[in-house]
Design a protein around this motif. Structure first.
Motif, mmCIF file in Angstrom:
data_model
loop_
_atom_site.group_PDB
_atom_site.id
_atom_site.type_symbol
_atom_site.label_atom_id
_atom_site.label_comp_id
_atom_site.label_asym_id
_atom_site.label_seq_id
_atom_site.Cartn_x
_atom_site.Cartn_y
_atom_site.Cartn_z
ATOM 1 N N THR A 232 -4.440 7.422 -24.479
ATOM 2 C CA THR A 232 -4.352 6.074 -23.940
ATOM 3 C C THR A 232 -3.075 5.463 -24.502
ATOM 4 O O THR A 232 -2.448 6.044 -25.389
ATOM 5 C CB THR A 232 -5.609 5.270 -24.347
ATOM 6 N N ARG A 233 -2.636 4.312 -23.977
ATOM 7 C CA ARG A 233 -1.379 3.760 -24.483
ATOM 8 C C ARG A 233 -1.352 2.240 -24.411
ATOM 9 O O ARG A 233 -2.150 1.610 -23.709
ATOM 10 C CB ARG A 233 -0.185 4.334 -23.722
ATOM 11 N N SER A 234 -0.395 1.678 -25.158
ATOM 12 C CA SER A 234 -0.248 0.223 -25.239
ATOM 13 C C SER A 234 1.205 -0.114 -25.530
ATOM 14 O O SER A 234 1.949 0.694 -26.087
ATOM 15 C CB SER A 234 -1.146 -0.336 -26.339
ATOM 16 N N ASN A 305 5.579 17.777 -23.140
ATOM 17 C CA ASN A 305 6.561 17.261 -22.192
ATOM 18 C C ASN A 305 6.235 15.806 -21.901
ATOM 19 O O ASN A 305 5.063 15.403 -21.941
ATOM 20 C CB ASN A 305 6.549 18.079 -20.901
ATOM 21 N N TRP A 306 7.260 15.029 -21.616
ATOM 22 C CA TRP A 306 7.044 13.621 -21.290
ATOM 23 C C TRP A 306 7.130 13.486 -19.781
ATOM 24 O O TRP A 306 8.204 13.563 -19.189
ATOM 25 C CB TRP A 306 8.060 12.749 -22.026
ATOM 26 N N GLY A 307 5.976 13.313 -19.161
ATOM 27 C CA GLY A 307 5.857 13.413 -17.719
ATOM 28 C C GLY A 307 5.963 12.093 -16.990
ATOM 29 O O GLY A 307 6.591 11.134 -17.438
ATOM 30 N N THR A 308 5.301 12.033 -15.849
ATOM 31 C CA THR A 308 5.346 10.879 -14.965
ATOM 32 C C THR A 308 4.919 9.615 -15.692
ATOM 33 O O THR A 308 3.870 9.574 -16.331
ATOM 34 C CB THR A 308 4.422 11.106 -13.753
ATOM 35 N N GLY A 309 5.768 8.597 -15.606
ATOM 36 C CA GLY A 309 5.440 7.333 -16.249
ATOM 37 C C GLY A 309 5.555 7.378 -17.758
ATOM 38 O O GLY A 309 5.147 6.440 -18.438
ATOM 39 N N GLY A 310 6.115 8.476 -18.303
ATOM 40 C CA GLY A 310 6.314 8.580 -19.743
ATOM 41 C C GLY A 310 5.150 9.176 -20.504
ATOM 42 O O GLY A 310 5.232 9.358 -21.717
ATOM 43 N N TRP A 311 4.053 9.507 -19.838
ATOM 44 C CA TRP A 311 2.876 10.043 -20.524
ATOM 45 C C TRP A 311 3.151 11.445 -21.061
ATOM 46 O O TRP A 311 3.816 12.251 -20.410
ATOM 47 C CB TRP A 311 1.687 10.107 -19.571
#
Length: 416
Positions: A232-234, A305-311
């Motif tokens: 999850t992220r913030s 890897n840092w994918g779509t939207g930075g996730w």
């Protein structure tokens, strides 16, 4: 009388998982020994050091220059320095290694299985990464802060302040620490940032986001383990954290990062993210081998890897079996062609006072000497792979162990 025990390639603690030459690919697991809940740091000496829950007594330490080839490097504590000020009969779980203010700082849990109120979190410090952690002391117990199952600490420094996050299936909390990181900040109170779905919090900041990685499911049931990595992220360290669909972590909403495969059951409790010399991001975690369950929770490595939207993503959301190796030294365009060879000698205290383990690179013979601090030779001998020497010293003080061989020489100051 001194005793010398030569231990060859099958030494219980001697794990050499692949060749020391630069690898173009690697195979999982990278350490085929039970090392649950790994935490890792790149130390000032250029090595990565990995610490784990004490399936090996007193918290095992391994080291590597390439994240693939790991050597046993000792334990964080001895019986004399083992933290005993909380949960005296408990085990040390889920260490978290850090470096700040000129010291290596190890946070750890102390707990007995199934006793979710009789546990807590402590901290110890060392001047070097391969052991001798001292001044171990309690930060808090679950019963003292009225939060159940206070284990799995994770330290992060943000905007000049130090914080500790913790919790296991009874909500995840964060709290500010003192300026030196060795106690709670006076007057600080815990703040809830996620619900009870997860444990083993790890937070990484990337491109302005704080990504909270946790482990959901059952960790320790072999083939029946349901452990997996979720995230999850913030925009803020203390949240609100949301999943890919914008649902809150406080409401137990997380997005998947890593699931089991046919070859690996229960992958989870990941380390901090670390980088190779090419700037690629990597993570270590534990899991059960489907074809060798009895080996316990062994150590796996995968690229982030840092994918779509930075996730963050792991290819296929499954543990790899074989993959392109991390890049170090010449492989990453750096002129130090020996950057991935761990060809040095290790001198490590054992649990028995006066006895030391001396270890050389795989297959190499070496000589050793014990000298006074003034350089007078007292004892000498030879070894191959590993020797354990009982020096039988009656006079307390500082001494020097000098090891010499094909890989050069190494001197270590020791005390008896």
């Amino acid at each position: 009388m001194k005793r010398i025990l030569t231990i060859f390639a099958f030494l219980h603690f001697y794990i050499f998982t692949s060749n020391v030459v630069a690898q173009t690919t690697y195979s999982n697991p990278v350490i085929n020994r039970s090392l649950p809940d790994p935490t890792v740091i790149k130390a000032k000496d250029g090595y990565f050091y990995l610490y784990a829950t004490e399936d090996t007594h007193n918290v095992p330490i391994y080291r590597s220059k390439d994240l693939v080839t790991w050597r046993y490097a000792g334990t964080a504590f001895t019986d004399a320095t083992r933290p005993m000020d909380m949960v005296p009969n408990g085990a040390i779980w889920a260490p978290d290694i850090n470096y700040f203010d000129g010291h290596y700082v190890l946070y750890y849990s102390k707990s007995e299985w199934g006793k979710t109120w009789e546990n807590g979190i402590g901290v110890a410090v060392s001047d070097r990464p391969n052991g001798s952690f001292k001044n171990a002391h309690k930060l808090f117990l679950s019963s003292e802060i009225s939060i159940e199952n206070c284990i799995d600490p994770f330290f992060i420094e943000d905007d000049g302040k130090k914080y500790l996050f913790f919790g296991s299936f009874h909500d995840i909390y964060g709290i500010e620490l003192s300026d030196d990181g060795l106690s709670l900040k006076e007057g600080a109170t815990p703040t809830k940032i996620a619900g009870g779905l997860i444990e083993a919090t790890m937070i990484v900041k990337h491109d302005g986001w704080y990504y909270l990685i946790g482990s959901a499911g059952s960790c320790c049931e072999g083939a029946n383990s349901t452990y997996r990595l979720v995230m999850t992220r913030s925009r803020n360290l203390f949240g609100p954290y949301v999943d890919r669909n914008g649902r809150t972590a406080v409401g137990d909403n997380f997005s998947p990062l890593l699931n089991k495969s046919g070859a690996v059951y229960g992958p989870g409790h990941c380390s901090e993210f670390v980088e190779d010399d090419a700037g690629q991001t990597w993570v270590l975690y534990h899991g059960f081998q489907a074809d060798n369950i009895d080996a316990g929770r062994v150590t796996y490595l995968d690229r982030i890897n840092w994918g779509t939207g930075g996730w963050p993503t792991i290819q296929g959301m499954r543990p790899s079996t074989e993959a392109a190796a991390p890049l170090f030294g010449a492989e990453a365009g750096i002129t130090d062609v020996n950057a991935t060879a761990d060809d040095s000698y290790l001198v490590m205290p054992t649990q028995t006072p006066g006895m030391y383990r001396i270890e050389g690179p795989e297959g190499e013979s070496f000589s050793w000497q014990l000298l006074t601090a003034g350089g007078v030779a007292l004892q000498q001998g030879f070894g191959r792979h590993t020797v354990i020497v009982d020096f039988g010293i009656a006079t307390h003080g500082m001494y020097i162990i000098r090891v010499s061989g094909k890989s050069g020489s190494h001197s270590a100051k020791v005390s008896f």
